[in-house]
Design a protein around this motif. Structure first.
Motif, PDB file in Angstrom:
ATOM      1  N   VAL A  24       0.835  -1.212   0.000  1.00 39.37           N
ATOM      2  CA  VAL A  24       0.000   0.000   0.000  1.00 39.37           C
ATOM      3  C   VAL A  24       0.866   1.257   0.000  1.00 39.37           C
ATOM      4  O   VAL A  24       0.539   2.248  -0.674  1.00 39.37           O
ATOM      5  CB  VAL A  24      -1.002  -0.002   1.185  1.00 39.37           C
ATOM      6  CG1 VAL A  24      -0.317   0.123   2.535  1.00 39.37           C
ATOM      7  CG2 VAL A  24      -2.035   1.088   1.001  1.00 39.37           C
ATOM      8  N   HIS A  25       1.992   1.238   0.695  1.00 37.19           N
ATOM      9  CA  HIS A  25       2.888   2.410   0.694  1.00 37.19           C
ATOM     10  C   HIS A  25       3.649   2.521  -0.629  1.00 37.19           C
ATOM     11  O   HIS A  25       3.923   3.634  -1.094  1.00 37.19           O
ATOM     12  CB  HIS A  25       3.851   2.322   1.878  1.00 37.19           C
ATOM     13  CG  HIS A  25       3.175   2.470   3.207  1.00 37.19           C
ATOM     14  ND1 HIS A  25       2.407   3.561   3.517  1.00 37.19           N
ATOM     15  CD2 HIS A  25       3.110   1.649   4.289  1.00 37.19           C
ATOM     16  CE1 HIS A  25       1.920   3.426   4.744  1.00 37.19           C
ATOM     17  NE2 HIS A  25       2.320   2.267   5.222  1.00 37.19           N
ATOM     18  N   HIS A  37      -6.650   3.437  -0.267  1.00 39.73           N
ATOM     19  CA  HIS A  37      -6.657   4.138   1.021  1.00 39.73           C
ATOM     20  C   HIS A  37      -6.103   3.283   2.154  1.00 39.73           C
ATOM     21  O   HIS A  37      -6.049   2.049   2.059  1.00 39.73           O
ATOM     22  CB  HIS A  37      -8.084   4.570   1.361  1.00 39.73           C
ATOM     23  CG  HIS A  37      -8.600   5.650   0.467  1.00 39.73           C
ATOM     24  ND1 HIS A  37      -9.922   5.991   0.365  1.00 39.73           N
ATOM     25  CD2 HIS A  37      -7.927   6.469  -0.392  1.00 39.73           C
ATOM     26  CE1 HIS A  37     -10.064   6.982  -0.497  1.00 39.73           C
ATOM     27  NE2 HIS A  37      -8.868   7.280  -0.983  1.00 39.73           N
ATOM     28  N   ILE A  38      -5.756   3.962   3.230  1.00 39.88           N
ATOM     29  CA  ILE A  38      -5.348   3.290   4.472  1.00 39.88           C
ATOM     30  C   ILE A  38      -6.348   3.720   5.540  1.00 39.88           C
ATOM     31  O   ILE A  38      -6.405   4.898   5.902  1.00 39.88           O
ATOM     32  CB  ILE A  38      -3.925   3.700   4.897  1.00 39.88           C
ATOM     33  CG1 ILE A  38      -2.924   3.355   3.798  1.00 39.88           C
ATOM     34  CG2 ILE A  38      -3.550   3.020   6.218  1.00 39.88           C
ATOM     35  CD1 ILE A  38      -1.534   3.906   4.049  1.00 39.88           C
ATOM     36  N   ASP A  41      -4.878   0.245  11.127  1.00 44.56           N
ATOM     37  CA  ASP A  41      -3.561  -0.403  11.247  1.00 44.56           C
ATOM     38  C   ASP A  41      -3.728  -1.802  11.822  1.00 44.56           C
ATOM     39  O   ASP A  41      -2.834  -2.329  12.457  1.00 44.56           O
ATOM     40  CB  ASP A  41      -2.587   0.447  12.067  1.00 44.56           C
ATOM     41  CG  ASP A  41      -3.160   0.836  13.413  1.00 44.56           C
ATOM     42  OD1 ASP A  41      -4.170   0.229  13.818  1.00 44.56           O
ATOM     43  OD2 ASP A  41      -2.591   1.725  14.057  1.00 44.56           O
ATOM     44  N   THR A  43      -5.441  -4.329   9.797  1.00 51.29           N
ATOM     45  CA  THR A  43      -5.813  -5.162   8.641  1.00 51.29           C
ATOM     46  C   THR A  43      -7.291  -5.552   8.632  1.00 51.29           C
ATOM     47  O   THR A  43      -7.667  -6.612   8.157  1.00 51.29           O
ATOM     48  CB  THR A  43      -4.951  -6.447   8.530  1.00 51.29           C
ATOM     49  OG1 THR A  43      -5.326  -7.368   9.547  1.00 51.29           O
ATOM     50  CG2 THR A  43      -3.480  -6.145   8.630  1.00 51.29           C
ATOM     51  N   CYS A  48      -7.745  -0.635   1.661  1.00 51.70           N
ATOM     52  CA  CYS A  48      -6.499  -0.762   0.885  1.00 51.70           C
ATOM     53  C   CYS A  48      -6.566  -1.894  -0.137  1.00 51.70           C
ATOM     54  O   CYS A  48      -5.534  -2.273  -0.695  1.00 51.70           O
ATOM     55  CB  CYS A  48      -5.357  -1.039   1.853  1.00 51.70           C
ATOM     56  SG  CYS A  48      -5.617  -2.612   2.737  1.00 51.70           S
ATOM     57  N   LYS A  58      -5.632  -7.332   0.724  1.00 50.57           N
ATOM     58  CA  LYS A  58      -5.461  -6.090   1.475  1.00 50.57           C
ATOM     59  C   LYS A  58      -3.987  -5.699   1.342  1.00 50.57           C
ATOM     60  O   LYS A  58      -3.109  -6.405   1.846  1.00 50.57           O
ATOM     61  CB  LYS A  58      -5.867  -6.308   2.923  1.00 50.57           C
ATOM     62  CG  LYS A  58      -7.361  -6.551   3.070  1.00 50.57           C
ATOM     63  CD  LYS A  58      -7.778  -6.796   4.509  1.00 50.57           C
ATOM     64  CE  LYS A  58      -9.300  -6.942   4.560  1.00 50.57           C
ATOM     65  NZ  LYS A  58      -9.794  -7.210   5.921  1.00 50.57           N
ATOM     66  N   CYS A  60      -2.212  -3.616   2.667  1.00 54.70           N
ATOM     67  CA  CYS A  60      -1.458  -3.314   3.892  1.00 54.70           C
ATOM     68  C   CYS A  60      -0.947  -4.587   4.550  1.00 54.70           C
ATOM     69  O   CYS A  60      -0.264  -4.519   5.571  1.00 54.70           O
ATOM     70  CB  CYS A  60      -2.311  -2.519   4.876  1.00 54.70           C
ATOM     71  SG  CYS A  60      -3.616  -3.489   5.660  1.00 54.70           S
TER      72      CYS A  60
END
Ligand code: FES
Ligand code: FES
Length: 163
Positions: A24-25, A37-38, A41, A43, A48, A58, A60
């Motif tokens: 994701v980053h 999007h995030i 934190d 999951t 994402c 996902k 992330c």
């Protein structure tokens, strides 16, 4: 550091990244694709969600290095030639969003769901499949209607193609 190449929405993208970088980053910070999007934190939210080698994940929860050589589809890659994807169009027509924060993840999950079920979906299945995608605004009703409408369109298109 690692040098990786991921095919994102059909374009090979090569970057030097830290090994701990999450997919994701990679998408948001290295490629500027901020449609993914995030929202948490833990999951849990599904904001994402992207499609990695044909399956919704996902992003992330995936290390970018582990996606080296893979193909990723994000919400930015859905519209073609200025025309919305059928799932995007259905979310628009059936008001499947309010604030829109969860929407990219919902749409990518729906694209994957419709493909896996070849459009053969009912309300129960859609609700069950979307359990990993949280929406704080809509109460899900219109999201489910939108997914079912897009699934109908998918079936109709395939029926025509098969004739
Ligand atoms: S940001 Fe990935 S599940 Fe919430
Ligand atoms: S439309 Fe706001 S979180 Fe889903």
């Amino acid at each position: 550091m690692s040098r990786i190449t991921i095919i994102v929405n059909g374009t090979p993208e090569t970057r030097e990244i830290e090994d701990r970088t999450l997919l994701v980053h990679f998408l948001r910070d290295h490629l500027g694709l901020t449609g993914t999007h995030i929202g948490c934190d833990t999951t849990q939210c599904g904001a994402c969600t992207v499609i990695l080698d044909g399956r919704a994940v996902k992003s992330c929860t995936v290390l970018a290095v582990s996606a080296d050589g893979s193909a990723v589809a994000t919400v930015e890659g859905l519209a073609q030639n200025g025309r919305l994807h059928d799932v995007q169009q259905a979310f628009h027509e059936y008001h499947g969003l309010q604030c829109g924060f969860c929407t990219p993840g919902m749409i990518m999950a729906a694209v994957d769901m419709i493909r896996r079920h070849d459009g053969m979906l009912d309300e129960h299945t859609v609700r069950h499949e979307l359990e990993g995608n949280l929406c704080r605004c809509t109460g899900y009703h219109n999201i489910v209607k939108a997914v079912l409408a897009a699934a109908d369109k998918h079936r109709a298109a395939h029926a025509v193609a098969a004739e």
